[in-house]
Design a protein around this motif. Structure first.
Motif, PDB file in Angstrom:
ATOM      1  N   THR A  90      34.889  41.887  36.679  1.00 11.05           N
ATOM      2  CA  THR A  90      34.123  41.630  37.896  1.00 11.05           C
ATOM      3  C   THR A  90      34.031  40.148  38.243  1.00 11.05           C
ATOM      4  O   THR A  90      33.066  39.729  38.869  1.00 11.05           O
ATOM      5  CB  THR A  90      32.700  42.197  37.759  1.00 11.05           C
ATOM      6  N   HIS A  91      35.033  39.364  37.838  1.00  8.19           N
ATOM      7  CA  HIS A  91      35.050  37.978  38.307  1.00  8.19           C
ATOM      8  C   HIS A  91      35.151  37.982  39.828  1.00  8.19           C
ATOM      9  O   HIS A  91      35.719  38.907  40.420  1.00  8.19           O
ATOM     10  CB  HIS A  91      36.256  37.223  37.729  1.00  8.19           C
ATOM     11  N   ILE A  92      34.612  36.951  40.449  1.00 12.45           N
ATOM     12  CA  ILE A  92      34.682  36.904  41.907  1.00 12.45           C
ATOM     13  C   ILE A  92      36.138  36.749  42.337  1.00 12.45           C
ATOM     14  O   ILE A  92      36.942  36.123  41.662  1.00 12.45           O
ATOM     15  CB  ILE A  92      33.809  35.768  42.476  1.00 12.45           C
ATOM     16  N   PHE A  93      36.463  37.350  43.447  1.00 15.31           N
ATOM     17  CA  PHE A  93      37.803  37.230  44.007  1.00 15.31           C
ATOM     18  C   PHE A  93      37.709  37.467  45.502  1.00 15.31           C
ATOM     19  O   PHE A  93      36.712  37.975  46.002  1.00 15.31           O
ATOM     20  CB  PHE A  93      38.781  38.217  43.351  1.00 15.31           C
ATOM     21  N   LEU A  94      38.744  37.098  46.190  1.00 14.10           N
ATOM     22  CA  LEU A  94      38.784  37.243  47.639  1.00 14.10           C
ATOM     23  C   LEU A  94      39.525  38.535  47.968  1.00 14.10           C
ATOM     24  O   LEU A  94      40.749  38.604  47.861  1.00 14.10           O
ATOM     25  CB  LEU A  94      39.482  36.028  48.260  1.00 14.10           C
ATOM     26  N   GLU A  95      38.785  39.574  48.320  1.00 14.28           N
ATOM     27  CA  GLU A  95      39.410  40.868  48.577  1.00 14.28           C
ATOM     28  C   GLU A  95      39.939  40.995  50.001  1.00 14.28           C
ATOM     29  O   GLU A  95      40.490  42.020  50.373  1.00 14.28           O
ATOM     30  CB  GLU A  95      38.441  42.006  48.260  1.00 14.28           C
ATOM     31  N   PHE A  96      39.809  39.940  50.783  1.00 13.92           N
ATOM     32  CA  PHE A  96      40.235  39.975  52.179  1.00 13.92           C
ATOM     33  C   PHE A  96      41.714  40.344  52.309  1.00 13.92           C
ATOM     34  O   PHE A  96      42.084  41.190  53.118  1.00 13.92           O
ATOM     35  CB  PHE A  96      39.970  38.599  52.820  1.00 13.92           C
ATOM     36  N   PHE A  97      42.579  39.722  51.509  1.00 11.29           N
ATOM     37  CA  PHE A  97      44.020  39.939  51.631  1.00 11.29           C
ATOM     38  C   PHE A  97      44.436  41.344  51.208  1.00 11.29           C
ATOM     39  O   PHE A  97      45.386  41.896  51.743  1.00 11.29           O
ATOM     40  CB  PHE A  97      44.793  38.900  50.811  1.00 11.29           C
ATOM     41  N   TYR A  98      43.713  41.909  50.265  1.00 13.27           N
ATOM     42  CA  TYR A  98      44.066  43.243  49.788  1.00 13.27           C
ATOM     43  C   TYR A  98      43.901  44.290  50.883  1.00 13.27           C
ATOM     44  O   TYR A  98      44.575  45.306  50.884  1.00 13.27           O
ATOM     45  CB  TYR A  98      43.207  43.629  48.574  1.00 13.27           C
ATOM     46  N   ARG A  99      43.006  44.063  51.808  1.00 15.99           N
ATOM     47  CA  ARG A  99      42.745  45.031  52.879  1.00 15.99           C
ATOM     48  C   ARG A  99      43.895  45.107  53.884  1.00 15.99           C
ATOM     49  O   ARG A  99      44.054  46.117  54.561  1.00 15.99           O
ATOM     50  CB  ARG A  99      41.457  44.679  53.610  1.00 15.99           C
ATOM     51  N   TYR A 100      44.679  44.045  54.004  1.00 20.79           N
ATOM     52  CA  TYR A 100      45.726  43.995  55.014  1.00 20.79           C
ATOM     53  C   TYR A 100      47.136  44.117  54.430  1.00 20.79           C
ATOM     54  O   TYR A 100      48.109  43.990  55.148  1.00 20.79           O
ATOM     55  CB  TYR A 100      45.604  42.703  55.823  1.00 20.79           C
ATOM     56  N   PRO A 176      49.463  52.130  42.831  1.00 16.66           N
ATOM     57  CA  PRO A 176      48.954  51.154  43.801  1.00 16.66           C
ATOM     58  C   PRO A 176      47.649  51.590  44.457  1.00 16.66           C
ATOM     59  O   PRO A 176      46.751  50.778  44.669  1.00 16.66           O
ATOM     60  CB  PRO A 176      50.079  51.043  44.831  1.00 16.66           C
ATOM     61  N   GLU A 177      47.531  52.871  44.756  1.00 12.94           N
ATOM     62  CA  GLU A 177      46.305  53.367  45.393  1.00 12.94           C
ATOM     63  C   GLU A 177      45.101  53.235  44.459  1.00 12.94           C
ATOM     64  O   GLU A 177      44.002  52.898  44.890  1.00 12.94           O
ATOM     65  CB  GLU A 177      46.478  54.832  45.835  1.00 12.94           C
ATOM     66  N   ASP A 178      45.315  53.504  43.164  1.00 16.04           N
ATOM     67  CA  ASP A 178      44.221  53.388  42.194  1.00 16.04           C
ATOM     68  C   ASP A 178      43.775  51.939  42.015  1.00 16.04           C
ATOM     69  O   ASP A 178      42.584  51.670  41.872  1.00 16.04           O
ATOM     70  CB  ASP A 178      44.634  53.975  40.839  1.00 16.04           C
ATOM     71  N   VAL A 179      44.735  51.010  42.022  1.00 17.67           N
ATOM     72  CA  VAL A 179      44.386  49.590  41.894  1.00 17.67           C
ATOM     73  C   VAL A 179      43.531  49.149  43.076  1.00 17.67           C
ATOM     74  O   VAL A 179      42.482  48.522  42.902  1.00 17.67           O
ATOM     75  CB  VAL A 179      45.654  48.711  41.778  1.00 17.67           C
ATOM     76  N   LEU A 180      43.957  49.507  44.278  1.00 16.60           N
ATOM     77  CA  LEU A 180      43.204  49.109  45.472  1.00 16.60           C
ATOM     78  C   LEU A 180      41.852  49.813  45.545  1.00 16.60           C
ATOM     79  O   LEU A 180      40.859  49.206  45.950  1.00 16.60           O
ATOM     80  CB  LEU A 180      44.023  49.383  46.731  1.00 16.60           C
ATOM     81  N   ARG A 181      41.789  51.073  45.134  1.00 17.91           N
ATOM     82  CA  ARG A 181      40.515  51.785  45.115  1.00 17.91           C
ATOM     83  C   ARG A 181      39.549  51.126  44.134  1.00 17.91           C
ATOM     84  O   ARG A 181      38.370  50.939  44.431  1.00 17.91           O
ATOM     85  CB  ARG A 181      40.734  53.254  44.752  1.00 17.91           C
ATOM     86  N   GLU A 182      40.057  50.729  42.976  1.00 19.64           N
ATOM     87  CA  GLU A 182      39.215  50.072  41.978  1.00 19.64           C
ATOM     88  C   GLU A 182      38.722  48.712  42.475  1.00 19.64           C
ATOM     89  O   GLU A 182      37.563  48.347  42.265  1.00 19.64           O
ATOM     90  CB  GLU A 182      40.015  49.907  40.688  1.00 19.64           C
ATOM     91  N   LEU A 183      39.597  47.971  43.141  1.00 17.96           N
ATOM     92  CA  LEU A 183      39.176  46.685  43.712  1.00 17.96           C
ATOM     93  C   LEU A 183      38.099  46.887  44.780  1.00 17.96           C
ATOM     94  O   LEU A 183      37.138  46.122  44.850  1.00 17.96           O
ATOM     95  CB  LEU A 183      40.377  45.944  44.312  1.00 17.96           C
ATOM     96  N   GLU A 184      38.274  47.931  45.579  1.00 20.53           N
ATOM     97  CA  GLU A 184      37.287  48.232  46.616  1.00 20.53           C
ATOM     98  C   GLU A 184      35.946  48.633  45.995  1.00 20.53           C
ATOM     99  O   GLU A 184      34.893  48.224  46.460  1.00 20.53           O
ATOM    100  CB  GLU A 184      37.809  49.358  47.520  1.00 20.53           C
ATOM    101  N   GLU A 185      35.990  49.439  44.926  1.00 24.28           N
ATOM    102  CA  GLU A 185      34.757  49.836  44.255  1.00 24.28           C
ATOM    103  C   GLU A 185      34.031  48.634  43.664  1.00 24.28           C
ATOM    104  O   GLU A 185      32.809  48.552  43.723  1.00 24.28           O
ATOM    105  CB  GLU A 185      35.061  50.855  43.150  1.00 24.28           C
ATOM    106  N   HIS A 186      34.785  47.699  43.080  1.00 26.93           N
ATOM    107  CA  HIS A 186      34.167  46.499  42.512  1.00 26.93           C
ATOM    108  C   HIS A 186      33.488  45.675  43.596  1.00 26.93           C
ATOM    109  O   HIS A 186      32.379  45.191  43.406  1.00 26.93           O
ATOM    110  CB  HIS A 186      35.203  45.648  41.775  1.00 26.93           C
ATOM    111  N   SER A 187      34.158  45.521  44.745  1.00 30.26           N
ATOM    112  CA  SER A 187      33.561  44.709  45.802  1.00 30.26           C
ATOM    113  C   SER A 187      32.354  45.411  46.422  1.00 30.26           C
ATOM    114  O   SER A 187      31.366  44.783  46.759  1.00 30.26           O
ATOM    115  CB  SER A 187      34.598  44.357  46.875  1.00 30.26           C
ATOM    116  N   LEU A 188      32.401  46.734  46.559  1.00 30.06           N
ATOM    117  CA  LEU A 188      31.260  47.473  47.099  1.00 30.06           C
ATOM    118  C   LEU A 188      30.116  47.518  46.096  1.00 30.06           C
ATOM    119  O   LEU A 188      28.950  47.479  46.489  1.00 30.06           O
ATOM    120  CB  LEU A 188      31.677  48.900  47.476  1.00 30.06           C
ATOM    121  N   HIS A 189      30.419  47.573  44.811  1.00 31.58           N
ATOM    122  CA  HIS A 189      29.374  47.575  43.780  1.00 31.58           C
ATOM    123  C   HIS A 189      28.577  46.276  43.837  1.00 31.58           C
ATOM    124  O   HIS A 189      27.372  46.262  43.681  1.00 31.58           O
ATOM    125  CB  HIS A 189      30.007  47.760  42.404  1.00 31.58           C
TER     126      HIS A 189
END
Length: 193
Positions: A90-100, A176-189
């Motif tokens: 859960t280190h901070i990261f910029l999830e902006f790029f992952y969305r696009y 790939p879908e699981d990686v992005l889903r996990e990143l999304e869950e971390h940012s929403l958490h």
């Protein structure tokens, strides 16, 4: 004059009586054994700072060693706390790029970032070990070798390297879908808690 009183009174009647201030229950389900040294160091720091405050402002005779020890314990708290964050991924990261990005490009970007983190932690571990081996001085106010602090930092960085390797292997094995889903869950958490 009377209308002003009514409007003020009217606003008071429109207040929301259903607002309650309660503490939510603390969730300790993600607390691991590797989090314990950081917690102990944090409480040790709190005790030293309290002792420093008490002797300085209550007894009007401060202890000289508390300032230096508190500074070094604060360094350990930061590095030991970073172990917990790395373990949880859960280190901070910029999830902006992952969305696009496409899912496969997002996965490989996440793998590349984890590889960079792993190499960075590994290199810092190596430097901390070198520094600990070369340090021969003791602390100014207490006869404790400064190399102990650097060994603590080196152990923390080594643990961060191991956990980062775990996350790297995990991300490489996931779809790939699981990686992005996990990143999304971390940012929403982080947003919801």
């Amino acid at each position: 004059m009377n209308t002003h009183k009514q409007s003020v009174e009217g606003r008071a009647d429109e207040s929301r009586p259903d607002i309650t201030f309660t503490d939510s229950e603390v969730d300790t389900s993600d607390f691991g054994l590797t989090d314990l040294p950081g917690l102990i160091a944090l409480w040790f720091l709190a005790a030293i700072v309290f002792l420093q405050f008490f002797t300085r402002y209550v007894l009007n005779d401060s202890l000289a060693w508390t300032e230096e020890i508190a500074r070094y314990i604060l360094i350990l708290v930061a590095f030991l706390g970073a172990i917990s964050v790395t373990r949880k991924g859960t280190h901070i990261f910029l999830e902006f790029f992952y969305r696009y990005l496409s899912p496969s490009a997002g996965k490989w970007l996440a793998v590349l970032m984890e590889l960079c983190s792993t190499l960075f932690y590994g290199y810092l571990t190596w430097l901390a070990v070198e520094l600990a081996q070369k340090t021969r001085t003791k602390m100014a106010s207490v006869e404790i070798p400064k190399s102990l602090l650097y060994w603590g930092v080196a152990v923390s960085l080594a643990a961060m390297t191991v956990f980062s390797i775990y996350w790297l292997v995990r991300k490489m094995r996931q779809s790939p879908e699981d990686v992005l889903r996990e990143l999304e869950e971390h940012s929403l958490h982080d947003v919801t808690n």
